[in-house]
Design an enzyme around this catalytic site. Structure first.
Site, PDB file in Angstrom:
ATOM      1  N   HIS A  98       5.073 -81.540-111.644  1.00 35.96           N
ATOM      2  CA  HIS A  98       4.687 -82.703-112.442  1.00 35.96           C
ATOM      3  C   HIS A  98       3.995 -82.312-113.753  1.00 35.96           C
ATOM      4  O   HIS A  98       3.782 -83.166-114.606  1.00 35.96           O
ATOM      5  CB  HIS A  98       3.876 -83.713-111.615  1.00 35.96           C
ATOM      6  CG  HIS A  98       2.426 -83.393-111.400  1.00 35.96           C
ATOM      7  ND1 HIS A  98       1.920 -82.947-110.189  1.00 35.96           N
ATOM      8  CD2 HIS A  98       1.367 -83.469-112.225  1.00 35.96           C
ATOM      9  CE1 HIS A  98       0.621 -82.768-110.299  1.00 35.96           C
ATOM     10  NE2 HIS A  98       0.251 -83.078-111.513  1.00 35.96           N
ATOM     11  N   ASP A 129       6.586 -80.151-105.527  1.00 32.60           N
ATOM     12  CA  ASP A 129       5.758 -80.232-106.733  1.00 32.60           C
ATOM     13  C   ASP A 129       5.382 -78.840-107.259  1.00 32.60           C
ATOM     14  O   ASP A 129       4.235 -78.592-107.603  1.00 32.60           O
ATOM     15  CB  ASP A 129       4.498 -81.071-106.474  1.00 32.60           C
ATOM     16  CG  ASP A 129       3.819 -81.490-107.784  1.00 32.60           C
ATOM     17  OD1 ASP A 129       4.463 -81.358-108.839  1.00 32.60           O
ATOM     18  OD2 ASP A 129       2.649 -81.920-107.739  1.00 32.60           O
ATOM     19  N   SER A 211      -4.071 -79.544-112.506  1.00 34.17           N
ATOM     20  CA  SER A 211      -2.754 -79.516-111.869  1.00 34.17           C
ATOM     21  C   SER A 211      -2.006 -78.244-112.197  1.00 34.17           C
ATOM     22  O   SER A 211      -1.841 -77.908-113.365  1.00 34.17           O
ATOM     23  CB  SER A 211      -1.929 -80.716-112.324  1.00 34.17           C
ATOM     24  OG  SER A 211      -2.316 -81.855-111.623  1.00 34.17           O
TER      25      SER A 211
END
Lengths: 612, 372
Positions: A98, A129, A211
């Site tokens: 992402h 992911d 992230s």
């Protein structure tokens, strides 16, 4: 270098001290005078235990040693970004899917040396992911040592590094420290993408911008990739529950990601349910799955899966989630007290079309994320806007333009091409088959007793095993010939073309990645070829690229004919294995000793006599 | 070089805080400021050392506690009301203590033991003053917390918090453990929505976020696994509106729990989410609105006048404007409108849509922190 970093740490500490002072002013101003503050600053020296001092020293050194491997990733146009971590000296770095989604083939990355590097997208795993990128311009990138996430325990100290809120305009990663709150956690996907299985839960503060960044154990080994947090009433900031993709899962997928593909996760082809007595049973199973062909049925109790005991549905989903499509796992199941052990190749979780959409290209091609299952969870791309100079819009750097090839089903086809070429070099030992005549004649002995003759022509393949005949005509679909082999003749046809004209014959031809070999469990590289309905998996030894054998499947959802090669011997100017070991399903078909391989031209003339 | 200095500073701060609390000064601070202060103190690396030094023991301590935690599933599942929570075993015969919350407002409460067994909990009793409830499951020989061995701690102590926040763990999976520091020991002064929290006794204020769905009824322990306190509800300070992370010391709860188990106590009044608002709620006047007299059952919400210089005045509202929607809700009558106003909390938004002739106008008020 050292002094510089030290300074940065020191600055942080001074700042902390000031915060302490500020905090005191804030909270005590009502009742205390400033002299109190002074007394705090000048308090009598306190002896700090040697243990404490040593532990602190050690921690500082550990963090210092891994900080150079932490990557700040900046999105195109300066809109957001994330983190990543280098794992190889050649620049391969892991991040979240992402983070790179919708960024195109290139991005800008900052390291703590203060420099900005170009990076190219390599492979993506939308379900897990995870994405692999390669930083460019050096062959000696600092990189983090890989830990073993299965050894992480609840209560372990841990720290995350990355670029939360995109604070690090100088690319010095932010460190957040905490505790492992849970292991083997399961976090639901959005639809079927972005599923966090077998992940590590931490109370170290993970925030938007973290992230894709690394989670380390206190030895400075990489144990996870931070990508998700639980949020609720206070918006998208950490409230003590962050989730990190286990590094062991990432490592299972690493070679798959290096293939430049959009990689898929696996399903057993069966659903499971928990029972009140704490067992997990099969509640539905696809008859087309390999699990079904190996004997697994509804209501069977799963005892172990991939070597791990199963006591909840979450555990099953956790384990399933860490393997790529096509991985072979052992399963133990129990039926009426009887325990059976089988090995099953896992099916793909998605159809190809579903995954192709997962490619990080145009926004409209992004995967169907569906409504979020838990709207209170799962951070998405950080929405902070960086102010740093690195936010310059990344365009395709001219000198690297050749490193990115767009292609349906691939994140970057360039890397697949490179891998294909590498594996094909492994076939050099076999000699040059491109010039040999198209007719092949093989004679040998099956299982030491049955004489075998196989003649391979352009229109048909004819085989004589003892007094039995088998003919595969090319105008027909490939069939299980000789019967019970799973399609030995079709398989030999695939081999012939792999050696002679792979570019022309196969409709699909790609490097898959690596997986454990069914025979030896050693990790082998896999090449996939397809011709009409027939798919073959070719197994190459790591490093040497030696071709060990292959499986040919005549259609979807049937067992393959598995062929393993013996030693190569010279035959008419080329080389060919002395022995072919052939299996079908869970049965051995036999060992075929090759006495001779001969080539002949003018196939039309030769056919007549051979056909029974 | 700087490390030891910070350590010294930390210790000094610690000493100041401790000495203050000894003098009883601590309680004069607003909790919120202390939380801010504590956040600054403990967010950094200083505290972390203790975790390192604890080494191996901490795993044993965590395992010890986790064997005594249960996951609860009951009523809820609506907005802001989780249908799950946490409890802890207080007897070998299956007595479970937890916060007396909406969760228990179900016919049966499902209890999942650390080994994955799922059972049904029966309510034994509650003490609304202590905000605690005791459930019982039919089981024997369970590991449990002996309340007579509970510990206490002061500000600066490193602690562990155990709960099934966010329902992360299911079945036999161990509940979440997070680490933190006791920032203060003070009396609770909190509200949920606009209702006063029923418990007003001593609490530990924590720097770790425990104010999460499902965390209520979890436990706070020392680093060697000694039970300290029960994690409280999701509430805000009624003084400065910050979310509070608090835990009620076991010493405050022990008698009640033992009395409930012995059948000596069952206090259910006043209900937490019942009838005792922190004030009279908000009225139109708080925003500068004077409505037409409410004369019939469905009086339309016409503005009679707007107080000069008020929020409503600044937003440009005018006499004869008709309020049509309040916070997305259709308000056909003044009574409906008043209900919406009553439900507001300080700091909320109040969004109104008014009709002026043929035009619809949308305005957003900030609900004042203090009532006029």
């Amino acid at each position: 270098m050292t002094t510089r970093k030290q300074k940065i740490f020191s600055t942080g500490r001074v700042a902390l001290a000031w915060c302490l002072a500020e905090g005191l002013i804030l909270s005590l101003s009502v009742s205390l005078s400033l002299s109190m503050l002074r007394s705090v600053g000048e308090a009598a020296p306190v002896t700090v235990s040697e243990v404490v001092r040593h532990a602190e020293e050690q921690r500082i050194n550990t963090m210092k040693s891994v900080a150079p491997a932490v990557v700040a990733i900046f999105a195109a146009g300066g809109n957001g970004g994330g983190s990543g971590v280098l794992i190889k000296a050649d620049g391969f770095a892991i991040t979240n899917f992402h983070v790179v989604q919708g960024q195109g083939g290139f991005m800008k990355c900052g390291l703590n040396d203060g420099k900005v590097y170009d990076a190219v997208l390599v492979g993506i795993d939308p379900t897990g992911d995870v994405a692999l990128i390669q930083l460019l311009g050096r062959t000696d990138f600092p990189h983090a040592p890989i830990g073993n996430s299965d050894e992480v325990r609840i209560g372990d100290s841990t720290f995350a590094m990355g670029n939360p809120f995109l604070l690090a305009t100088d690319f010095q990663p932010t460190v957040t420290y905490g505790m492992v709150s849970g292991v083997h956690r399961y976090q639901y996907p959005a639809g079927t993408f972005l599923e966090y299985t077998d992940c590590i839960q931490v109370d170290a503060s993970i925030n938007p911008g973290n992230s894709g960044g690394p989670l380390f154990n206190m030895q400075g080994e990489l144990i996870g990739i931070n990508g998700r947090i639980s949020v609720e009433k206070r918006g998208r900031v950490n409230v003590g529950a962050g989730y990190s993709i286990s590094i062991n899962q990432v490592m299972h997928f690493l070679d798959h990601l290096k293939s430049g593909r959009v990689v898929d996760h696996a399903t057993l082809g069966a659903t499971v349910a928990g029972t009140s007595d704490g067992t997990v049973v099969i509640n539905r199973i696809l008859e087309t799955s390999e699990a079904y062909r190996r004997g697994l049925r509804q209501d069977d109790e799963i005892v172990t899966f991939a070597g791990r005991p199963i006591r909840s549905v979450n555990q099953f989903k956790n384990i399933l989630g860490i393997y790529p499509k096509g991985w072979i796992v052992p399963i133990s199941y129990r039926r009426e007290g009887q325990r059976s052990d089988i090995q099953v190749r896992l099916m793909g979780l998605h159809r190809r079309a579903e995954l192709a959409g997962g490619e990080g290209g145009e926004p409209e091609e992004q995967p169907p994320r569906g409504p979020e299952r838990n709207p209170d969870e799962a951070p998405r791309d950080p929405d902070e806007t960086p102010a740093g100079p690195a936010a310059a819009k990344p365009e395709i750097p001219e000198q690297y333009a050749s490193l990115y090839i767009e292609r349906q089903g691939y994140a970057n086809y360039y890397f697949n091409q490179q891998a294909q070429a590498r594996l094909m070099q492994g076939l050099a030992d076999w000699g040059d088959y491109s010039k040999v005549p198209v007719g092949w004649s093989i004679t040998g002995t099956l299982n030491g007793t049955t004489p075998v003759q196989i003649r391979m022509l352009t229109e048909a393949i004819a085989a004589k095993l003892g007094d039995q005949f088998a003919v595969q005509e090319m105008k027909n679909d490939f069939a299980d010939l000789p019967a019970g082999s799973g399609g030995l003749l079709a398989a030999l046809e695939q081999l012939k073309h792999l050696l002679a004209d792979p570019q022309d014959y196969f409709t699909e031809f790609y490097y898959l990645g690596s997986e454990p070999f069914r025979d030896t469990r050693e990790q082998v590289q896999v090449l996939i070829t397809t011709r009409s309905l027939v798919t073959s998996r070719w197994y190459f030894k790591q490093e040497s690229n030696e071709l060990l054998g292959f499986d040919t499947t005549l259609a979807e959802d049937v067992d393959p004919c598995e062929i393993r090669f013996g030693e190569l011997v010279s035959q008419e100017g080329v080389k060919f294995p002395k022995v072919l070991t052939i299996r079908y399903g869970d049965q051995a078909f036999g060992k075929l000793n090759i006495d001779s391989l001969q080539f002949f031209a003018s196939p039309a003339a030769a056919t007549g006599g051979q056909n029974p | 070089m700087i490390g030891p200095r910070v350590c010294r500073l930390w210790v000094s701060v610690h000493q100041v805080l401790t000495s203050l609390s000894r003098k009883g000064l601590c309680r004069t601070f607003s909790i919120g400021l202390l939380v801010v202060c504590a956040g600054l103190l403990c967010g950094g690396s200083v505290q972390a050392q203790s975790a390192d030094i604890h080494g191996e023991d901490i795993h044993d301590a965590i395992q010890y506690v986790q064997q005594r935690m249960v996951k609860l599933y009951g009523a809820g599942g609506l907005k802001n009301l989780a249908g799950y929570g946490t409890g802890f075993l207080v007897s070998p015969d299956g007595h479970i203590a937890t916060v007396w919350s909406h969760l228990l407002d179900a016919d049966t409460v499902a209890v999942v033991l650390p080994d994955g067994r799922r059972m049904f909990g029966r309510m034994v009793g509650t003490d609304s003053k202590k905000d605690i409830a005791v459930l019982k499951i039919d089981a024997v020989d369970l590991p449990y917390f002996d309340l007579s061995h509970a510990a206490s701690a002061g500000p600066g102590a490193s602690v562990l918090a155990f709960s099934n926040m966010f329902k992360v763990a299911v079945g036999d999976e161990p509940v979440t453990v997070t680490h933190g520091v006791i920032s203060a020991r003070t009396d609770l002064s909190a509200r949920r929505g606009r209702y006063q929290a029923p418990y007003t006794g001593p609490v530990y204020i924590l720097d770790a976020v425990t104010n999460n769905p499902g965390a209520e009824g979890g436990v706070l322990t020392t680093y060697d696994g000694k039970l300290l306190a029960m994690l409280g509800r999701q509430v805000r300070s009624d003084q400065n509106n910050v979310w509070l992370n608090y835990a009620v010391p076991i010493s405050e709860l022990r008698t009640s729990i033992e009395d409930i188990i012995a059948g000596r106590l069952h206090r259910t009044d006043p209900l937490m989410a019942g009838t005792k608002p922190t004030g009279d709620g908000f009225k139109g006047l708080d925003f500068g609105l004077v409505l037409v007299p409410d004369v019939v059952f469905r009086t339309p919400v016409y503005i009679e006048t707007v107080v000069e210089g008020s929020q409503a005045d600044k937003m440009g509202l005018k006499p004869d404007d008709l309020i049509v929607f309040a916070n997305g809700e259709l308000v056909p009558s003044i009574r409906n409108f008043e209900t919406v106003l009553q439900s507001l909390s300080p700091g909320d938004d109040l969004q109104l849509v008014v009709r002026r002739e043929s035009e619809l106008i949308s305005v957003t008020f900030q609900v004042p922190r203090q009532k006029r």
